[in-house]
Each structure stands twice: as C-alpha cells, then as structure tokens.
Design a protein around this motif. Structure first.
Motif, PDB file in Angstrom:
ATOM      1  N   SER A 183      77.444  48.452  19.753  1.00  0.00           N
ATOM      2  CA  SER A 183      77.143  47.966  21.158  1.00  0.00           C
ATOM      3  C   SER A 183      78.376  47.730  21.934  1.00  0.00           C
ATOM      4  O   SER A 183      78.294  47.443  23.405  1.00  0.00           O
ATOM      5  CB  SER A 183      76.181  47.192  21.139  1.00  0.00           C
ATOM      6  OG  SER A 183      76.721  45.710  20.485  1.00  0.00           O
ATOM      7  N   SER A 200      77.111  55.153  19.929  1.00  0.00           N
ATOM      8  CA  SER A 200      77.036  53.959  20.743  1.00  0.00           C
ATOM      9  C   SER A 200      76.447  54.298  22.094  1.00  0.00           C
ATOM     10  O   SER A 200      75.970  53.597  22.951  1.00  0.00           O
ATOM     11  CB  SER A 200      78.414  53.436  21.119  1.00  0.00           C
ATOM     12  OG  SER A 200      79.445  54.459  21.631  1.00  0.00           O
ATOM     13  N   THR A 206      74.499  49.053  24.247  1.00  0.00           N
ATOM     14  CA  THR A 206      75.851  49.467  24.699  1.00  0.00           C
ATOM     15  C   THR A 206      75.707  49.171  26.173  1.00  0.00           C
ATOM     16  O   THR A 206      76.737  48.550  26.782  1.00  0.00           O
ATOM     17  CB  THR A 206      76.285  50.829  24.390  1.00  0.00           C
ATOM     18  OG1 THR A 206      76.020  50.961  23.234  1.00  0.00           O
ATOM     19  CG2 THR A 206      77.447  50.980  24.962  1.00  0.00           C
TER      20      THR A 206
END
Ligand SMILES: Nc1ncnc2c1ncn2[C@@H]1O[C@H](COP(=O)(O)OP(=O)(O)OP(=O)(O)O)[C@@H](O)[C@H]1O
Ligand SMILES: [Mg+2]
Lengths: 260, 324
Positions: A183, A200, A206
């Motif tokens: 993240s 991600s 994220t």
C-alpha cells in the motif's frame, strides 16, 4: 422513510456494541502506536541512508493510520458473520426491511467506528513532530471516512459470502498483509517492480495512504521531496476510493440478497 | 371463521432430502394451532417457509392474505417470530433489543416506549429493562424473545418450541402468557412443540412425521382415535372380578399379568359406579385417559420421543445455558 430509519437502527446497534467493548477500543488504540514505535525506532536508523528526505516515522505515520482503519473496518464487518452464527441475523432478516438498508447500516457502522478510532490516533501527531492544522484534521478525517467505507465494503462482501467466523478470519489474514505491505505504507511505490505496481493500484489502501501522506506532509517538508513520494493528486485518490466503495457495497448488497 | 394461514402443497427439499413433503392445511384466525412431531419431522422448516426465511421448493402459502413467495414484505409485517434457537443480541440491554426490533418494524417512536413497557410487564421483565441480556437466565431470555415478537402487534405469532429447555415452572408461566395473549389480543398463534402436555393447550393440532401431516384435529378428537379411557383393576380374586365385570357391564376385560383392564367412556364417571356396584373386593384401581403420545404411537407405530431429552435437545439446552 422507513428505509433510512432502519439504516439508522442498524447503524446505532453497531455503535452501541462497539462502545460497550472498552477493551477493543483501548487495544485498537495501542496496537498502531506499538507498531509505530517498534518499526519507527528500529528502521529509522537503518533507513537514514535510504535518503527519503523525510523522517521515517513521519513517512510511516499515515500508513499506520490507514492500517488501523483497515483492521477496524474489517473487524467491524465480522459482526455480520457473528450475527449469523449467533442467530441474530435471522431476527434482522425476517424484519420488513430491505436487504440494502441492512448492508448500508452495517457499512456505515463499520465506517463510523473505524474513522473515529483513527481520529484518536491523531493525538500522537505532536509527539512525532507532525504539526496539525484544523484544516489538515478535517481533510484527514474525510479520507479516513472514505477509506473506512471502502474497506467496510470489502469486508461486507466477504462476510456475506462466508459461512463461519473461522473462514472469514482466514480470508482476512490472507488479504490483510498483502494489502498492507503493498500500500506504500512502508516504502514508496514510486520505484518498484511492475507486478507490485499493478497489485498496489488495485488496492484501496494505496490511495488512502497516498492521500493522507500528502495531507500530513504538506508544508512540513519541501514540495520536491513530496513529489518524489506521491503517486496521484489528492482528488484522484478521493475519486478512486468513492468509486471503489460504490462497487463493493453494490456487490455486497447483491450477495446479501442472493443468500437470503 | 376466516383462515389466516392457508398452506397449499408446500414442499421443501434439502439436496435430495424432503424435509417438508407436500403439506396443505389452514389455520383459523384467533386459534392456537400446534405442530407436534419428533426431531427432524419438518416443523421448523415449515415455520421458516411461512415466515419467509427460506423459500419453498414447491407450493405456496398465504399468511394474513399475503403470499409467502410474492409478498414477502407484507408477510413479514404480519408476523412475529420466536425462533427455536436463541436470537437476541446479548450485548444489548433488554430495552435496546426491543427498541431495535420496534424500529425495524416501523413502530412510531412515541408508540414503542409504551409498548415496550406493556410487553416487558407482561413477561415480568420490566424491572430488568436496562440489564444486559448476557446476564439473563435461559428462561428470562426466552420470555424476552416472546415479548419482542409481540411489540409490533403481529396478526400471527409463530413460536418454535417456545419452552424448549425451560424448567416446568417457567414452562407453565410462559403458557399463562400465551393463553392471556390469545384471550386479550385475539392473536393467532402457530406453535411447535414436542411436549405432549403442551400440545393439549392448542385448539387444533397437526401431527407431523417425516415431512407429512398424518393427522389434524382438536386434541379431544385426536384422542378419540385411539379409543376410550382405560380403567385398570387388581384384586386377590382376579377371576371372580373378571367375570363380574363381564357380566355386569358387558365389557371385554383384558388381562395383563395381575391387572385387569377395561375400556370405557368417561372413566372418571365410571369409576364411582364400580365402587358402588362391584361385589368382589378390589385392591387397587386406576384410570388412564389417552394422551397425545398414544395418538402418535397409534398413527405411526413409534413413540414420539423418549422421556429424557434426546442428544440434540441436550446440546441445544447446553448451548443455551452456556449463554451461547
Ligand atoms: N438448512 C438445512 N440444510 C439441510 N438440511 C436441513 C436444513 N434444515 C433442516 N434440514 C433437515 O430437514 C429435516 C427437518 O428439519 P426441521 O428442523 O424442520 O425439523 P424439526 O421438526 O423442527 O425438528 P426438531 O424437533 O429437532 O426441531 C431434518 O432432517 C433436517 O436435517
Ligand atoms: Mg425444529
């Protein structure tokens, strides 16, 4: 009208249950602090060479907030699985309320709990040298809400597909760690292998971390450093989280409808 | 009289197993209708279909005039339910549980506080209103569940084994409430039980076995199916007594070991006659009226349930006591 009233009733029950469980409130506060202390202290010395241009604890702080939000939002949506196991879900399902209001009530409950708990984490900001302006707090809270809602959506979807608390716990274990480590909470995602980038970008965390990091670091370090760490503008992060939440909640409602 | 529930060819299968097998019956408005049958007979499955929790594989039913398939929401508004298994939120107080329920059923706010007081007083839990349900005993939880089922003034109250796992005293208590409800509210009550003595409270009983209704009538009529009352007598002078009984009353006398048995109508009136009229000295006399156990035995050739709780019931009680 009844639609909103039943959402409110279901939301309120989640809040009451959360408020009664004082151990949970306290432990969800200390766990991230422990994380921050251990990782921050342990890694900041080794990572000074990594020349982030920013103190590692400050870098990690938004990630820790996001992790806290994720943990609590997931944990709160387990309540649906528990309700099923303890028979209370039947009581809700035979009531003349729409399945959508049940799902929304649950999601709002988890969102409220997770973002309030994350808000408490802001009290440690001064201790790690992060200055908080009221506007910053407001912006942060907004993203706490968005991120909590997105995660609650995932949690709700999974719990409406699962039968027991055990399977739910297992799925969460498998999900939580990759989501956290991919993240950008621990290291910037600006310079990673392609596969990591792809995963991600599908990870709501994220976007939450990215936005909160900008909000927190803005004005505290040079814009140049920030630009190096950041993926998207704040508004893009916000839009992604909103879109993601809508899709998840819709899917959860569908799954919920199908089951009952 | 109006039928408040009309069941037509209702069937439910669980992967090959037919839990409820093409049943049809009616329940009249204002009556207490009972389902009596052994474990796994299909009682709960029927209730679950009538209350829209599960969909029937086949057939349909009307509850309060609404179809359980097409008009789920209207059916849900018309019914109150006390499930076989516990379904309270035990982290909330009694009051909060009821409040939650009232709001889901759209009872207006100024109205539900009054009703909560009313139903909690009815089940004698008013003084425990603000206690967390976790601290309640099994019987108190059960009473609270019944109270909860009443808050929205349902047209039909479903009670799935309302007294399972309760001590006899509490059972009698709960039955007092149920009879009171019937009288005061003219509410229709659909219940299941496996306690024979409880089935006798019902206006009509459906005996269900292997998913099929094998008999449906008033308790009195059902008992008539198995014959009259049995009077058992013993005497030192058994043969003389037997002869006297046969000659005086023209009854067939059965001999079981030392005991003589005759079948009569209204045994309680027949016994005094025997005292007055018999010449032979008797040592003991007893009367057995047919019970619903005998009806079940008569219809299926099996006993409905052994006196002790079966292991399934035992587990249920155990889970209840553990506070789940
Ligand atoms: N969800 C389910 N999945 C599979 N089989 C089921 C399910 N629910 C019930 N059954 C089966 O259907 C049959 C009838 O069950 P039901 O619960 O209706 O019995 P019951 O008459 O209520 O018995 P009891 O007195 O034990 O409560 C049983 O054989 C049971 O195993
Ligand atoms: Mg049952």
């Amino acid at each position: 009208m009844h639609f909103f009233k039943s959402i409110f009733a279901i939301w309120q029950r989640e809040i009451i249950r959360y408020w009664r469980d004082k151990t949970r409130i306290v432990s969800s506060f200390f766990q991230p602090i422990m994380f921050l202390l251990i990782f921050g202290a342990g890694l900041s010395t080794t990572l000074t060479a990594g020349n982030f241009g920013v103190d590692f604890i400050k870098f990690m702080y938004p990630g820790i907030i996001a992790m806290n939000v994720m943990g609590i939002a997931f944990f709160s949506t387990v309540s649906t699985v528990w309700d099923r196991e303890f028979g209370f879900l039947k009581e809700i399902l035979v009531a003349p309320v729409s399945r959508t209001s049940i799902a929304l009530g649950k999601a709002f409950g988890a969102t409220t709990i997770a973002s309030l708990q994350a808000l408490i984490l802001l009290v440690i900001a001064p201790f790690i040298g992060v200055g908080l302006h009221i506007l910053v707090v407001v912006k942060l809270f907004l993203f706490m809400l968005l991120l909590s809602f997105a995660i609650s959506g995932i949690g709700l979807l999974i719990s409406s597909l699962m039968k027991t608390t055990e399977t739910f716990g297992l799925v969460m274990q498998v999900l939580v760690f990759p989501m956290f480590f991919l993240s950008g909470a621990f290291f910037p995602l600006t310079n990673v292998p392609l596969w990591m980038t792809i995963i991600s970008r599908a990870n709501p965390l994220t976007y939450g971390v990215d936005a909160m990091r900008q909000i927190i670091l803005n004005g505290q370090i040079s814009q140049q450093v920030i630009n190096k760490l950041v993926l998207y503008p704040i508004t893009i992060n916000g839009i992604f989280l909103i879109g993601f939440s809508i899709i998840m909640i819709l899917a959860a409602v569908l799954a919920f409808n199908k089951r009952s | 009289m109006v039928n408040i529930i009309e069941v037509k060819n209702l069937t439910r299968k669980f992967n090959g197993l037919t839990a409820v097998d093409d049943i049809s019956f009616e329940v009249k408005k204002g009556e207490i209708f009972g389902f009596l049958g052994p474990n796994g007979a299909g009682k709960s499955t029927t209730i679950n279909m009538l209350s829209t929790i599960i969909a029937p594989t086949n057939g349909n039913a009307l509850v309060n005039g609404f179809s359980i398939i097409g008009d789920k929401d209207e059916v849900r508004k018309s019914i109150g339910l006390v499930f076989q298994d516990p379904s309270l939120d035990d982290r909330l107080t009694a009051d909060e549980n009821l409040c939650f329920h009232a709001r889901l059923y759209g009872v207006p706010k100024d109205e539900y506080n009054k009703r909560i007081e009313e139903v909690l007083k009815l089940v004698e839990l008013w003084d425990r209103k603000d206690d967390i349900v976790k601290t309640f005993s099994g019987g108190m939880k059960r009473r609270l569940e019944i109270a909860r089922g009443l808050i929205h003034y349902p047209a039909v109250l479903f009670l799935d084994e309302p007294t399972l796992g309760l001590d006899p005293q509490t059972r009698v208590h709960i039955w007092d409430y149920i009879m009171k409800l019937k009288r005061e509210r003219e509410m229709t009550i659909f219940m299941t039980t496996h306690y024979m003595n409880e089935a006798e409270y019902c206006d009509r009983i459906g005996i269900i076995d292997n998913g099929k209704i094998v008999a449906l009538d008033t308790p009195a009529n059902l008992k008539k199916m198995v014959g009259g009352d049995i009077i058992s007598l013993t005497s030192q002078d058994k043969q003389t007594l037997k002869k006297e009984l046969e000659e005086k009353y023209g009854k067939e006398v059965k001999e079981e070991d030392d005991i003589l048995k005759i079948e009569v109508v209204e045994g309680e009136k027949f016994m005094p006659r025997l005292f007055n009229e018999l010449q032979t000295k008797i040592d003991s006399i007893s009367l057995k009226k047919p019970a619903l156990d005998d009806v079940f035995l008569f219809l299926t050739g099996r006993k409905i349930r052994e006196e002790e709780a079966s292991s399934k019931d035992f587990m249920r009680n155990f889970m209840r006591m553990r506070g789940r």
